[in-house]
Write a protein that holds these residues in place. Structure first.
Motif, PDB file in Angstrom:
ATOM      1  N   ASP A 104      28.364  41.061  34.873  1.00  0.00           N
ATOM      2  CA  ASP A 104      27.921  39.851  35.746  1.00  0.00           C
ATOM      3  C   ASP A 104      28.777  39.823  37.058  1.00  0.00           C
ATOM      4  N   MET A 105      29.912  40.151  36.897  1.00  0.00           N
ATOM      5  CA  MET A 105      30.825  40.234  38.341  1.00  0.00           C
ATOM      6  C   MET A 105      30.175  41.297  39.160  1.00  0.00           C
ATOM      7  N   ALA A 106      29.919  42.466  38.772  1.00  0.00           N
ATOM      8  CA  ALA A 106      29.437  43.478  39.467  1.00  0.00           C
ATOM      9  C   ALA A 106      27.976  42.782  39.972  1.00  0.00           C
ATOM     10  N   ARG A 107      27.182  42.267  39.270  1.00  0.00           N
ATOM     11  CA  ARG A 107      25.877  41.851  39.894  1.00  0.00           C
ATOM     12  C   ARG A 107      26.155  40.845  41.139  1.00  0.00           C
ATOM     13  N   LEU A 108      26.805  39.944  40.808  1.00  0.00           N
ATOM     14  CA  LEU A 108      27.235  38.729  41.565  1.00  0.00           C
ATOM     15  C   LEU A 108      27.829  39.348  42.932  1.00  0.00           C
ATOM     16  N   CYS A 109      28.743  40.251  42.966  1.00  0.00           N
ATOM     17  CA  CYS A 109      29.280  41.040  44.043  1.00  0.00           C
ATOM     18  C   CYS A 109      28.206  41.646  44.913  1.00  0.00           C
ATOM     19  N   LEU A 110      27.697  42.641  44.350  1.00  0.00           N
ATOM     20  CA  LEU A 110      26.402  43.186  44.891  1.00  0.00           C
ATOM     21  C   LEU A 110      25.472  42.183  45.678  1.00  0.00           C
ATOM     22  N   ALA A 111      25.096  41.232  44.961  1.00  0.00           N
ATOM     23  CA  ALA A 111      24.072  40.321  45.435  1.00  0.00           C
ATOM     24  C   ALA A 111      24.655  39.167  46.533  1.00  0.00           C
ATOM     25  N   GLY A 112      25.972  39.562  46.849  1.00  0.00           N
ATOM     26  CA  GLY A 112      26.720  38.609  47.790  1.00  0.00           C
ATOM     27  C   GLY A 112      27.145  37.068  47.338  1.00  0.00           C
ATOM     28  N   ASP A 113      26.892  36.991  45.910  1.00  0.00           N
ATOM     29  CA  ASP A 113      27.395  35.658  45.000  1.00  0.00           C
ATOM     30  C   ASP A 113      28.706  35.735  44.891  1.00  0.00           C
ATOM     31  N   GLY A 114      29.514  36.783  44.789  1.00  0.00           N
ATOM     32  CA  GLY A 114      30.935  36.651  44.349  1.00  0.00           C
ATOM     33  C   GLY A 114      31.511  37.619  45.177  1.00  0.00           C
ATOM     34  N   GLY A 115      32.642  37.406  45.950  1.00  0.00           N
ATOM     35  CA  GLY A 115      33.358  38.279  46.765  1.00  0.00           C
ATOM     36  C   GLY A 115      34.063  39.321  46.208  1.00  0.00           C
ATOM     37  N   GLU A 116      34.422  40.274  46.985  1.00  0.00           N
ATOM     38  CA  GLU A 116      35.173  41.649  46.461  1.00  0.00           C
ATOM     39  C   GLU A 116      36.511  41.219  45.929  1.00  0.00           C
ATOM     40  N   HIS A 117      37.098  40.359  46.779  1.00  0.00           N
ATOM     41  CA  HIS A 117      38.295  39.898  46.347  1.00  0.00           C
ATOM     42  C   HIS A 117      38.411  39.089  44.893  1.00  0.00           C
ATOM     43  N   TRP A 118      37.428  38.248  45.027  1.00  0.00           N
ATOM     44  CA  TRP A 118      37.167  37.345  43.629  1.00  0.00           C
ATOM     45  C   TRP A 118      37.125  38.369  42.431  1.00  0.00           C
ATOM     46  N   VAL A 119      36.281  39.665  42.421  1.00  0.00           N
ATOM     47  CA  VAL A 119      36.032  40.594  41.346  1.00  0.00           C
ATOM     48  C   VAL A 119      37.678  41.008  41.068  1.00  0.00           C
ATOM     49  N   VAL A 120      38.195  41.249  42.021  1.00  0.00           N
ATOM     50  CA  VAL A 120      39.711  41.981  41.664  1.00  0.00           C
ATOM     51  C   VAL A 120      40.420  41.018  41.345  1.00  0.00           C
ATOM     52  N   SER A 121      40.527  39.563  41.578  1.00  0.00           N
ATOM     53  CA  SER A 121      41.325  38.513  41.100  1.00  0.00           C
ATOM     54  C   SER A 121      41.123  38.177  39.607  1.00  0.00           C
ATOM     55  N   VAL A 122      40.049  38.473  39.315  1.00  0.00           N
ATOM     56  CA  VAL A 122      39.414  38.127  38.017  1.00  0.00           C
ATOM     57  C   VAL A 122      40.010  39.040  36.955  1.00  0.00           C
ATOM     58  N   ILE A 123      39.730  40.450  37.390  1.00  0.00           N
ATOM     59  CA  ILE A 123      40.317  41.591  36.817  1.00  0.00           C
ATOM     60  C   ILE A 123      41.946  41.562  36.502  1.00  0.00           C
ATOM     61  N   GLU A 124      42.479  41.057  37.749  1.00  0.00           N
ATOM     62  CA  GLU A 124      44.106  40.867  37.585  1.00  0.00           C
ATOM     63  C   GLU A 124      44.374  39.804  36.649  1.00  0.00           C
ATOM     64  N   ARG A 125      43.620  38.628  36.599  1.00  0.00           N
ATOM     65  CA  ARG A 125      43.982  37.425  35.755  1.00  0.00           C
ATOM     66  C   ARG A 125      43.670  38.114  34.061  1.00  0.00           C
ATOM     67  N   LEU A 126      42.548  38.775  33.829  1.00  0.00           N
ATOM     68  CA  LEU A 126      42.286  39.257  32.563  1.00  0.00           C
ATOM     69  C   LEU A 126      43.357  40.272  32.003  1.00  0.00           C
ATOM     70  N   MET A 127      44.085  41.167  32.888  1.00  0.00           N
ATOM     71  CA  MET A 127      45.159  42.109  32.564  1.00  0.00           C
ATOM     72  C   MET A 127      46.360  41.450  32.131  1.00  0.00           C
ATOM     73  N   ILE A 128      46.669  40.399  32.897  1.00  0.00           N
ATOM     74  CA  ILE A 128      47.916  39.711  32.586  1.00  0.00           C
ATOM     75  C   ILE A 128      47.559  39.003  31.292  1.00  0.00           C
ATOM     76  N   THR A 129      46.523  38.061  31.230  1.00  0.00           N
ATOM     77  CA  THR A 129      46.334  37.201  29.921  1.00  0.00           C
ATOM     78  C   THR A 129      46.415  38.215  28.838  1.00  0.00           C
ATOM     79  N   TRP A 130      45.841  39.223  28.786  1.00  0.00           N
ATOM     80  CA  TRP A 130      45.582  40.037  27.561  1.00  0.00           C
ATOM     81  C   TRP A 130      46.478  41.073  27.510  1.00  0.00           C
ATOM     82  N   ASN A 131      47.403  41.204  28.344  1.00  0.00           N
ATOM     83  CA  ASN A 131      48.246  42.332  28.190  1.00  0.00           C
ATOM     84  C   ASN A 131      47.952  43.761  28.407  1.00  0.00           C
ATOM     85  N   TYR A 132      46.908  43.901  29.316  1.00  0.00           N
ATOM     86  CA  TYR A 132      46.754  45.197  29.643  1.00  0.00           C
ATOM     87  C   TYR A 132      45.812  45.824  28.523  1.00  0.00           C
TER      88      TYR A 132
END
Length: 179
Positions: A104-132
């Motif tokens: 979903d994030m990939a589709r949103l980013c490529l469609a221009g609905d989600g920014g590239e930095h947003w994609v990276v920030s969500v991945i960062e949040r997931l890694m921290i929350t779930w301990n990599y």
């Protein structure tokens, strides 16, 4: 559901959700994936539930969820699983939730609905929350972990280079599910 490193209320929120009320409406399956990964913006869920009702999904608990104001995240989460069941949606495994969210994030980013930095920030949040966990580090999108440190810091790649890396990973992520 087991909460990791504190409940959703104590975790840092994910900012810049492209699913603003009245514009993009996520599917119940996507909301279930966000719920499983503990990144669900609970304040928006009642409005999405109202949209699902209009889309001919129905059930008593879904109607209750649609009637909430969304200010109390506990209240939303208390009825969410049952409301999703009204839409024939179960909470996915963490691994399946990661796949759903990444595509979903990939589709949103490529469609221009989600920014590239947003994609990276969500991945960062997931890694921290779930301990990599390995399933979140899996390329292509999982391999973007760490780019958040480079963004706007003046070292490493330039912003256009980072954008290109993210967009390439998004295209690869979508190609994986379409092949």
């Amino acid at each position: 559901m087991t909460f990791h490193q504190g409940s959703c209320d104590t975790m840092l929120p994910v900012y810049g959700w492209p699913y603003d009320v009245g514009q993009l409406i996520p599917s119940p399956q996507l909301v279930a994936a966000w719920y499983e990964l503990e990144i669900l913006p609970t304040d928006r869920v009642p409005m999405w539930a109202a949209h699902w009702l209009v889309q001919d999904m129905d059930g008593e608990t879904l109607r209750i969820l649609a009637g909430l104001d969304g200010r109390d995240p506990h209240e939303v989460r208390d009825v969410l699983v049952e409301a999703l069941a009204d839409t024939d949606t179960a909470i996915p495994s963490r691994s399946d939730a990661v796949k759903t969210v990444y595509v979903d994030m990939a589709r949103l980013c490529l469609a221009g609905d989600g920014g590239e930095h947003w994609v990276v920030s969500v991945i960062e949040r997931l890694m921290i929350t779930w301990n990599y966990p390995d399933e979140m580090l899996t390329p292509p999108l999982g391999a973007l972990y760490g780019l958040d440190d480079e963004w706007g810091e003046g070292w490493g790649r330039t912003e256009p280079q980072l954008i290109a890396v993210v967009r390439a990973a998004c295209a690869e992520q979508i190609a994986l599910v379409e092949s």
